[in-house]
Motif scaffolding. Structure first.
Motif, PDB file in Angstrom:
ATOM      1  N   GLU A 174       0.845  -1.184   0.000  1.00 30.43           N
ATOM      2  CA  GLU A 174       0.000   0.000   0.000  1.00 30.43           C
ATOM      3  C   GLU A 174       0.886   1.242   0.000  1.00 30.43           C
ATOM      4  O   GLU A 174       2.043   1.203   0.419  1.00 30.43           O
ATOM      5  CB  GLU A 174      -0.894   0.042   1.252  1.00 30.43           C
ATOM      6  N   TRP A 176       1.630   4.785   1.582  1.00 28.77           N
ATOM      7  CA  TRP A 176       1.407   5.500   2.830  1.00 28.77           C
ATOM      8  C   TRP A 176       2.101   6.866   2.792  1.00 28.77           C
ATOM      9  O   TRP A 176       3.113   7.050   2.122  1.00 28.77           O
ATOM     10  CB  TRP A 176       2.015   4.737   4.007  1.00 28.77           C
ATOM     11  N   LEU A 178      -3.430   5.523   0.502  1.00 28.21           N
ATOM     12  CA  LEU A 178      -4.166   5.657  -0.753  1.00 28.21           C
ATOM     13  C   LEU A 178      -5.133   4.500  -0.931  1.00 28.21           C
ATOM     14  O   LEU A 178      -4.718   3.327  -0.998  1.00 28.21           O
ATOM     15  CB  LEU A 178      -3.188   5.721  -1.927  1.00 28.21           C
ATOM     16  N   ASP A 179      -6.420   4.798  -1.000  1.00 22.48           N
ATOM     17  CA  ASP A 179      -7.445   3.825  -1.355  1.00 22.48           C
ATOM     18  C   ASP A 179      -7.464   3.765  -2.882  1.00 22.48           C
ATOM     19  O   ASP A 179      -8.004   4.648  -3.542  1.00 22.48           O
ATOM     20  CB  ASP A 179      -8.802   4.263  -0.800  1.00 22.48           C
ATOM     21  N   GLU A 180      -6.850   2.738  -3.433  1.00 25.07           N
ATOM     22  CA  GLU A 180      -6.652   2.707  -4.880  1.00 25.07           C
ATOM     23  C   GLU A 180      -7.954   2.456  -5.648  1.00 25.07           C
ATOM     24  O   GLU A 180      -8.082   2.889  -6.797  1.00 25.07           O
ATOM     25  CB  GLU A 180      -5.597   1.657  -5.220  1.00 25.07           C
ATOM     26  N   LYS A 181      -8.922   1.801  -5.032  1.00 23.59           N
ATOM     27  CA  LYS A 181     -10.207   1.602  -5.709  1.00 23.59           C
ATOM     28  C   LYS A 181     -10.973   2.914  -5.809  1.00 23.59           C
ATOM     29  O   LYS A 181     -11.536   3.246  -6.861  1.00 23.59           O
ATOM     30  CB  LYS A 181     -11.032   0.553  -4.972  1.00 23.59           C
ATOM     31  N   ALA A 182     -10.986   3.655  -4.698  1.00 29.03           N
ATOM     32  CA  ALA A 182     -11.695   4.947  -4.702  1.00 29.03           C
ATOM     33  C   ALA A 182     -10.813   6.067  -5.216  1.00 29.03           C
ATOM     34  O   ALA A 182     -11.293   7.180  -5.462  1.00 29.03           O
ATOM     35  CB  ALA A 182     -12.170   5.276  -3.287  1.00 29.03           C
ATOM     36  N   ASN A 183      -9.513   5.787  -5.364  1.00 27.26           N
ATOM     37  CA  ASN A 183      -8.530   6.788  -5.795  1.00 27.26           C
ATOM     38  C   ASN A 183      -8.548   8.016  -4.864  1.00 27.26           C
ATOM     39  O   ASN A 183      -8.531   9.157  -5.311  1.00 27.26           O
ATOM     40  CB  ASN A 183      -8.781   7.218  -7.240  1.00 27.26           C
ATOM     41  N   GLN A 184      -8.585   7.723  -3.551  1.00 24.45           N
ATOM     42  CA  GLN A 184      -8.614   8.780  -2.551  1.00 24.45           C
ATOM     43  C   GLN A 184      -7.654   8.455  -1.404  1.00 24.45           C
ATOM     44  O   GLN A 184      -7.462   7.284  -1.055  1.00 24.45           O
ATOM     45  CB  GLN A 184     -10.029   8.946  -1.980  1.00 24.45           C
ATOM     46  N   TRP A 185      -7.098   9.513  -0.827  1.00 20.95           N
ATOM     47  CA  TRP A 185      -6.275   9.348   0.365  1.00 20.95           C
ATOM     48  C   TRP A 185      -7.191   9.347   1.584  1.00 20.95           C
ATOM     49  O   TRP A 185      -7.994  10.269   1.776  1.00 20.95           O
ATOM     50  CB  TRP A 185      -5.273  10.489   0.475  1.00 20.95           C
ATOM     51  N   LYS A 186      -7.054   8.324   2.424  1.00 18.42           N
ATOM     52  CA  LYS A 186      -7.899   8.190   3.600  1.00 18.42           C
ATOM     53  C   LYS A 186      -7.054   8.116   4.862  1.00 18.42           C
ATOM     54  O   LYS A 186      -6.028   7.428   4.900  1.00 18.42           O
ATOM     55  CB  LYS A 186      -8.778   6.949   3.470  1.00 18.42           C
ATOM     56  N   ARG A 209      -5.701   7.147   8.475  1.00 15.02           N
ATOM     57  CA  ARG A 209      -5.659   6.038   9.424  1.00 15.02           C
ATOM     58  C   ARG A 209      -5.519   6.553  10.860  1.00 15.02           C
ATOM     59  O   ARG A 209      -5.263   5.772  11.774  1.00 15.02           O
ATOM     60  CB  ARG A 209      -4.495   5.101   9.088  1.00 15.02           C
TER      61      ARG A 209
END
Length: 584
Positions: free
Chosen positions: A341, A343, A369-377, A379
């Motif tokens: 992932e 980070w 990086l949430d690669e499916k949503a293409n967004q940084w989330k 933690r």
């Protein structure tokens, strides 16, 4: 007094009898009641006439009841003898009248970072006058300053070597006169490592004949100390040939390519600093601190861009760590791959506890990086009291370590709990007061249980600490023999098993990379990456200036990608072929 000295003194008395009497500091004993010793140790040594005082690179002499000296309307004249022990200790003040932190700035004459005698005069900003003669360590030099309402002169060994026009009268402040450094409201810095003798100050300018007559050659020399100053033996980080004072004698790395990742627009965030870079699934990612105007200001964010062609073109800006309405803010951090992932752990500060000297409530927040949503989330908060600065490196016990600075600007490291990057423990690195931490940004590399830390510190050199128990305990930081100004560096090891350090050299006008031989734990060859003044900032902002600084590096497929700040406004990229870093 011997007959020659008596005759010399008699001639001087006859020649200068008509002049107003000078303030005279013979500097023969550390117990002189006319000044106070601040910060370090001062010892008696042989001087130009009789004794002199040798300063340890930590001490400064603050002259008592001296605030009004040189404030006459006619100008003033200064004559001082100096014997420097090194030219690799950053700015070494000879005589000054400044307290920067209180905005009391008048003038100072020093051996500057480039090894040149230089006079600084406050004329709105700083105006300088530079001498041609270069100081020679262990030898005595007479330095003279003559200031009139129209001009300022810098004299070396009885010769006028520089002249500057006076556009404004010098400020008249409450700053005391200091010898061998500056007492900046309790922070002792710009220290001289060397000896001083026979300092005189007139409240009127001497003419050319009078200045020339004051000089006589001094053949006596001082034996140079084996080590640089600042408490303890110097750490041998550099194991190569003698490094030049002039960075233009350092070759450029071959085949390097420069580009710009980001330049702010008129309607965008105009402060940028602390870039990080990494490659993930063939895509180049870079991020940095972005704020509307000022460094570490409210509303600062973490933003970045992506490149799918190796850095030739970059996609639009994306927000990684958003801003806040209150005093809290995100700033730059580290960017890396973990468990397949992508980070980033960035600093967050401005509110909460602890209330630090520099960064209130300092902590590290992780974004993945949430690669499916293409967004940084987010933690959440994973690190406390550490602003991380380099890609975490795995130690022999399976945990990872990164270097940083703490809430007070002191050197610190953070260690993961094994492979869990949501929990990090911070450990402070002990340091002597001579480190003079301002922003003691720390970078680390680990080999098994041994960890090497390179720290931004004082005296114009990199500071170093080591740990032999996976970062749990640390030796007290000490100065190294590698020139480095107060600026963040980046330490790593190449796939060729060469230790490397990307850092500034003497000042932020030169960005270099140093490498060691394969398997070595020291550095022994250096190349330039950027050199000269960067373009001036296009927008106003606190702490901006011409510079190439705050590097971060990542290796991929035979190339080292180095990202850095340009003037704290643009983000630059230099790609270095690994083949050009092969040790000769």
């Amino acid at each position: 007094m011997n007959p020659i000295s008596f005759l010399t003194a008699s001639v001087w008395m006859l020649f200068f009898g008509s002049l107003q009497a000078a303030q005279h500091w013979k500097l023969e004993s550390p117990k002189d009641p006319t000044f106070a010793i601040k910060g370090g140790v001062v010892q008696s040594a042989k001087g130009v006439e009789g004794g002199s005082l040798a300063l340890d690179g930590v001490a400064v002499l603050e002259v008592k009841e001296s605030a009004k000296l040189g404030h006459g309307g006619k100008g003033f004249t200064l004559v001082a003898w100096v014997n420097p022990y090194t030219l690799n200790a950053g700015q070494q003040m000879i005589v000054a009248k400044n307290v920067y932190s209180r905005n009391q700035r008048e003038w100072g004459v020093m051996i500057d970072k480039d090894g040149r005698f230089r006079l600084y005069l406050r004329q709105g900003g700083w105006q300088t006058v530079t001498a041609e003669t270069r100081p020679k360590p262990g030898h005595w030099h007479q330095v003279g300053v003559v200031v009139t309402p129209q001009r300022a002169e810098l004299w070396i060994n009885g010769k006028r070597e520089g002249v500057g026009a006076m556009k404004h009268p010098l400020p008249q402040t409450a700053a005391s006169l200091t010898f061998g450094g500056v007492n900046d409201g309790g922070q002792i810095w710009q220290n001289l490592f060397g000896a001083l003798d026979e300092i005189r100050l007139w409240d009127s300018p001497l003419n050319e004949t009078e200045m020339s007559a004051r000089y006589r050659p001094v053949k006596a020399t001082h034996r140079l100390p084996k080590h640089l100053p600042l408490g303890g033996e110097v750490f041998s980080l550099w194991n190569g040939p003698e490094l030049p004072a002039d960075p233009e004698r350092i070759p450029f790395a071959a085949g390097i390519q420069h580009s710009t990742i980001h330049r702010p627009a008129e309607d965008g965030y105009k402060f940028l600093h602390g870039a990080a870079i990494v490659i993930h699934r063939g895509v180049l990612y870079a991020n940095w601190a972005n704020s509307p105007t000022n460094e570490n200001g409210p509303h600062e964010t973490l933003q970045g861009r992506r490149s799918r062609d190796g850095g030739k073109t970059w996609e639009p800006l994306e927000v990684v760590g958003p801003g806040f309405k209150g005093a809290d803010r995100h700033s730059h951090g580290v960017l890396f791959r973990h468990r397949d992932e992508l980070w980033t752990i960035c600093s967050r500060f401005g509110t909460g506890e602890p209330n630090g000297r520099r960064f209130r409530g300092l902590r590290g927040e992780a974004f993945v990086l949430d690669e499916k949503a293409n967004q940084w989330k987010s933690r959440g908060i994973v690190m406390r009291n550490c602003w991380p600065y380099d890609e975490p490196v795995r130690m022999g016990n399976g945990s990872y370590i990164t270097g940083g600075q703490d809430k007070d600007g002191y050197p610190v490291v953070a260690m993961s709990r094994g492979d869990d990057f949501t929990k990090w423990d911070s450990v402070l690195i002990p340091f002597p007061p001579q480190l003079k931490p301002s922003f003691a940004e720390t970078t680390v590399w680990a080999d098994g249980a041994h960890v090497l830390a390179v720290i931004r510190g004082g005296a114009g050199v990199a500071w170093v600490s080591t740990s032999d128990d996976h970062g749990k305990t640390w030796a007290k930081a000490r100065p190294s023999n590698l020139p480095m100004p107060r600026a963040k560096a980046y330490l790593g090891r190449l796939s060729t098993n060469q230790l490397y350090l990307v850092s500034n050299y003497r000042n932020r006008d030169t960005l270099c990379i140093s490498v060691g031989k394969p398997g070595a734990k020291t550095l022994s060859h250096m190349w330039r990456l950027r050199h000269g003044k960067s373009g001036p900032p296009r927008f106003p902002g606190h702490a901006k200036g011409k510079q190439w600084s705050y590097p971060y590096a990542h290796e991929h497929e035979g190339k080292l990608y180095v990202a850095y700040s340009i003037g704290k406004e643009d983000c630059g990229l230099t790609v270095v072929p690994l083949a050009s870093l092969a040790h000769p």
